[in-house]
Every structure is written in C-alpha cells, then in structure tokens.
Design an enzyme around this catalytic site. Structure first.
Site, PDB file in Angstrom:
ATOM      1  N   HIS A  37      16.385  35.690 104.736  1.00 61.21           N
ATOM      2  CA  HIS A  37      16.768  36.167 103.401  1.00 61.21           C
ATOM      3  C   HIS A  37      16.776  37.695 103.360  1.00 61.21           C
ATOM      4  O   HIS A  37      17.684  38.309 102.797  1.00 61.21           O
ATOM      5  CB  HIS A  37      15.758  35.684 102.350  1.00 61.21           C
ATOM      6  CG  HIS A  37      15.639  34.195 102.220  1.00 61.21           C
ATOM      7  ND1 HIS A  37      14.493  33.514 102.564  1.00 61.21           N
ATOM      8  CD2 HIS A  37      16.506  33.262 101.746  1.00 61.21           C
ATOM      9  CE1 HIS A  37      14.655  32.224 102.313  1.00 61.21           C
ATOM     10  NE2 HIS A  37      15.862  32.035 101.821  1.00 61.21           N
ATOM     11  N   GLY A 147      24.011  33.300 104.365  1.00 62.12           N
ATOM     12  CA  GLY A 147      23.677  33.197 105.780  1.00 62.12           C
ATOM     13  C   GLY A 147      24.539  32.164 106.490  1.00 62.12           C
ATOM     14  O   GLY A 147      24.833  31.106 105.928  1.00 62.12           O
ATOM     15  N   GLN A 148      24.880  32.464 107.735  1.00 58.17           N
ATOM     16  CA  GLN A 148      25.637  31.506 108.553  1.00 58.17           C
ATOM     17  C   GLN A 148      24.829  30.235 108.811  1.00 58.17           C
ATOM     18  O   GLN A 148      25.374  29.180 109.092  1.00 58.17           O
ATOM     19  CB  GLN A 148      26.033  32.137 109.887  1.00 58.17           C
ATOM     20  CG  GLN A 148      27.032  31.260 110.641  1.00 58.17           C
ATOM     21  CD  GLN A 148      27.184  31.629 112.089  1.00 58.17           C
ATOM     22  OE1 GLN A 148      27.387  32.801 112.401  1.00 58.17           O
ATOM     23  NE2 GLN A 148      27.095  30.650 112.983  1.00 58.17           N
ATOM     24  N   LYS A 149      23.516  30.351 108.715  1.00 51.85           N
ATOM     25  CA  LYS A 149      22.624  29.192 108.887  1.00 51.85           C
ATOM     26  C   LYS A 149      23.128  27.985 108.086  1.00 51.85           C
ATOM     27  O   LYS A 149      23.096  26.855 108.554  1.00 51.85           O
ATOM     28  CB  LYS A 149      21.218  29.605 108.430  1.00 51.85           C
ATOM     29  CG  LYS A 149      20.336  28.521 107.934  1.00 51.85           C
ATOM     30  CD  LYS A 149      19.436  28.055 109.012  1.00 51.85           C
ATOM     31  CE  LYS A 149      18.590  26.869 108.644  1.00 51.85           C
ATOM     32  NZ  LYS A 149      18.411  26.591 107.238  1.00 51.85           N
ATOM     33  N   ASP A 150      23.583  28.244 106.846  1.00 46.20           N
ATOM     34  CA  ASP A 150      24.140  27.169 106.014  1.00 46.20           C
ATOM     35  C   ASP A 150      25.659  27.272 106.078  1.00 46.20           C
ATOM     36  O   ASP A 150      26.311  27.662 105.112  1.00 46.20           O
ATOM     37  CB  ASP A 150      23.618  27.312 104.583  1.00 46.20           C
ATOM     38  CG  ASP A 150      22.113  27.186 104.535  1.00 46.20           C
ATOM     39  OD1 ASP A 150      21.610  26.062 104.475  1.00 46.20           O
ATOM     40  OD2 ASP A 150      21.426  28.234 104.605  1.00 46.20           O
ATOM     41  N   GLN A 153      27.943  25.604 103.538  1.00 51.27           N
ATOM     42  CA  GLN A 153      27.809  26.260 102.230  1.00 51.27           C
ATOM     43  C   GLN A 153      28.728  27.486 102.151  1.00 51.27           C
ATOM     44  O   GLN A 153      29.373  27.727 101.135  1.00 51.27           O
ATOM     45  CB  GLN A 153      26.352  26.658 102.016  1.00 51.27           C
ATOM     46  CG  GLN A 153      26.099  27.477 100.785  1.00 51.27           C
ATOM     47  CD  GLN A 153      24.612  27.596 100.484  1.00 51.27           C
ATOM     48  OE1 GLN A 153      24.033  26.720  99.867  1.00 51.27           O
ATOM     49  NE2 GLN A 153      23.994  28.668 100.932  1.00 51.27           N
TER      50      GLN A 153
HETATM   51  P1  AMP Z   1      17.977  29.351 100.609  1.00 53.33           P
HETATM   52  O1  AMP Z   1      16.844  30.080  99.977  1.00 53.33           O
HETATM   53  O2  AMP Z   1      17.561  28.455 101.730  1.00 53.33           O
HETATM   54  O3  AMP Z   1      18.898  28.714  99.608  1.00 53.33           O
HETATM   55  O4  AMP Z   1      18.857  30.475 101.334  1.00 53.33           O
HETATM   56  C1  AMP Z   1      19.368  31.559 100.614  1.00 53.33           C
HETATM   57  C2  AMP Z   1      20.342  32.297 101.492  1.00 53.33           C
HETATM   58  O5  AMP Z   1      19.678  32.762 102.670  1.00 53.33           O
HETATM   59  C3  AMP Z   1      21.503  31.418 101.960  1.00 53.33           C
HETATM   60  O6  AMP Z   1      22.699  32.167 101.955  1.00 53.33           O
HETATM   61  C4  AMP Z   1      21.077  31.050 103.350  1.00 53.33           C
HETATM   62  O7  AMP Z   1      22.157  30.738 104.204  1.00 53.33           O
HETATM   63  C5  AMP Z   1      20.400  32.327 103.800  1.00 53.33           C
HETATM   64  N1  AMP Z   1      19.497  32.050 104.916  1.00 53.33           N
HETATM   65  C6  AMP Z   1      18.550  31.092 104.995  1.00 53.33           C
HETATM   66  N2  AMP Z   1      17.972  31.091 106.217  1.00 53.33           N
HETATM   67  C7  AMP Z   1      18.581  32.065 106.929  1.00 53.33           C
HETATM   68  C8  AMP Z   1      18.447  32.558 108.262  1.00 53.33           C
HETATM   69  N3  AMP Z   1      17.562  32.046 109.113  1.00 53.33           N
HETATM   70  N4  AMP Z   1      19.252  33.576 108.647  1.00 53.33           N
HETATM   71  C9  AMP Z   1      20.161  34.102 107.796  1.00 53.33           C
HETATM   72  N5  AMP Z   1      20.336  33.687 106.525  1.00 53.33           N
HETATM   73  C10 AMP Z   1      19.564  32.688 106.100  1.00 53.33           C
END
Ligand code: AMP
Length: 286
Positions: A37, A147-150, A153
């Site tokens: 994040h 994030g590319q992680k999702d 999304q």
């Molecule tokens: P979340 O809190 O899981 O909904 O994530 C919020 C944002 O952070 C989303 O755009 C996710 O893709 C991004 N995010 C979560 N984990 C990672 C990571 N390991 N690396 C980069 N971005 C991330």
C-alpha cells in the site's frame, strides 16, 4: 495529515484543490497497511500535489461466507504509517456514511468479471466497481493508484473508467513482495508460521513457470498442468481456485502464446485465500 470521515466534506476539500488546479492522487485501500500500500502512496506523492488515501473495508465486496468481520483492522497503525509517508488526507468513512439511506445503484462491469476471481466470488467486482466509483466521485482524483497484485481488479477499474468516461488516470504499480517472494497482503496476517512458509510455493510456481515459457520448454497448452503440479506438491495448499495463463487484456485463457501472458493463481492455505500473478513478456526473447 487530516482525517476526513464525511464524504460531503471530502468533496468540498477536493473541489477547493481542483479550483486551484492541484493534482489529486488517490490510493484506495481496505487498511491493515503494508509496504505494498505504501508504495502506492509514495508513487502518488511523486506524481501529484495532494495525496489522499482511503481506508474503508467495503462490506459489499465480501460474500456472505467471506472474511468481512475478521478482516484485519488497525486504524491507529494505518494513520501513523500514512502520516509518516506524508499523505495529506486520510479519508476514513464508515459504512453508514458511504451507503446512506440504502443503495439502489450498482456498477456491473460485464464479462471480464466472470473469470478468474470473479468466477469464485460472485458479486465481488460489482461491490468493488461500485465503491471505487463512489470513492472517485467523493475524492475526485486526477490519478488513482492500484497494485498489480490484484490484476483483475485493475482491468475492471480501467474498463469502468473508460466505459463511463471518467476523467481519471488509472496507474498500476508493481507488486511488492516479502524477501522470499510472497506478495504482501493484509490477509498474510492470518497465516501461522508453517502456512506462511508454505505460501512461498505461489511465487516459486509463478517464477518457474515464467522461466519455462520464456525458454520455450513448455507451450501455452502445458501451463495450467505444470502450475497445478507445482502447487499441489505443497501439502498445506488446501484448495486451488484457479491457476494458469490468461490474456492480460481480456482475461481469456489463450490458445497460443502472444507477446504478453499473465500467469495467475488463487488458492487457499487453510482457510486463507491468497492470490498472485506475474506478467511474462515474450517480445524480446523471440
Ligand atoms: P487492499 O487494501 O487489499 O484493498 O489493497 C489496496 C490497494 O493496494 C490495491 O490497489 C491493491 O492492489 C494494492 N496492493 C495490495 N497489496 C499489494 C502489494 N503487495 N503490492 C502492491 N500493491 C498492493
């Protein structure tokens, strides 16, 4: 850093920045913040005048048997981290503020939401698209960071922004990983020590499969079986929702190798659902 809880107030603040032609960068999150994040916050700070991060655990994107209640929450830690990174505003609405007076309007991005995670989490992307559209209307960002992680999304949000003519740049940032390769995730906190060790199988599988594709040892038709075999070697993996190769634009399963292929996995270790992906670029290698 200001903490704003009321959407109407957030809108007023953003309007004032926009009148003064300030660029607003926005990082929507569900909190329990980690380096993944924070990397988005840093990128936003580099590229904008004002950075707004939101923390909102959105109930409408969780299924009835999912972890909405248990989802890790640490608002004091989160606001400390955001403050340290130099975020200007933390938007911290509660459910009542976000979904006042019931809610009859939803955003449904079709087709690309039926695949991958969407096939296993009915209604999830409807909840995501709707809340992100609402957050966009409240924060009114110039650029929004994901994030590319999702990966799915990001495809869904880009599609929504394009289809609905939203004037927002969607910026996709690289996945931040632990030293052993595990993608950072708020849900990693659910893993006990053994499960945490077992979870490294995901990144190893993605890397090894990427190497095999790049060196033409396996073709596209072998990817799924090769990934499943690697993942199933880890006894702590309790279920595999999907694993395989996908077209990064359409999320279809490709029948032939193109320039870019997405390798993606969703699985469970115990009850914890973990996802990860890797983009493999073949252009230069061929
Ligand atoms: P979340 O809190 O899981 O909904 O994530 C919020 C944002 O952070 C989303 O755009 C996710 O893709 C991004 N995010 C979560 N984990 C990672 C990571 N390991 N690396 C980069 N971005 C991330």
């Amino acid at each position: 850093m200001e903490i704003i809880r009321i959407p109407r107030l957030m809108q007023d603040i953003s309007r004032n920045y926009l009148i003064r032609t300030r660029k607003i960068g926005f990082v929507p999150t569900m909190g329990a913040l980690h380096e993944g994040h924070l990397s988005l916050v840093r990128r936003s700070k580099e590229e904008n005048d004002i950075t707004v991060a939101s923390v909102f655990v959105n109930p409408t994107q969780f299924g009835p048997n999912e972890d909405f209640r248990q989802y890790p929450r640490d608002i004091d830690g989160d606001s400390e981290k955001l403050q340290r990174e130099g975020a200007d505003i933390l938007f911290l609405p509660d459910t009542g503020n976000m979904y006042q007076g019931g809610h009859l309007t939803h955003i449904e991005v079709e087709k690309i939401t039926d695949k991958m995670c969407g096939a296993f989490r009915p209604g999830h992307f409807r909840g995501v698209a709707t809340v992100v559209a609402k957050l966009f209307n409240v924060v009114r960002p110039t650029r929004a960071y994901f994030g590319q992680k999702d990966f799915q999304q990001t495809v869904v949000i880009k599609r929504m922004v394009g289809d609905l003519n939203m004037e927002i740049d969607v910026v996709v940032c690289p996945t931040i990983r632990e030293r052993d390769g595990l993608a950072m995730s708020s849900r990693n906190a659910y893993l006990d020590r053994g499960q945490r060790e077992a979870a490294t199988v995901i990144y190893r599988c993605l890397q090894e499969t990427s190497d095999l594709i790049k060196s033409a040892i396996i073709g596209i038709q072998d990817v799924k079986a090769s990934m499943l075999e690697r993942l199933l070697k880890e006894p702590a993996v309790s279920a595999i929702e999907y694993a395989g190769a996908y077209d990064p634009a359409t999320l279809d399963e490709p029948v032939e190798l193109k320039d870019d292929v997405l390798l993606a996995v969703a699985l469970r270790i115990g009850n914890t659902r973990l996802i990860d992906n890797m983009l493999v670029t073949l252009r230069k290698e061929r």
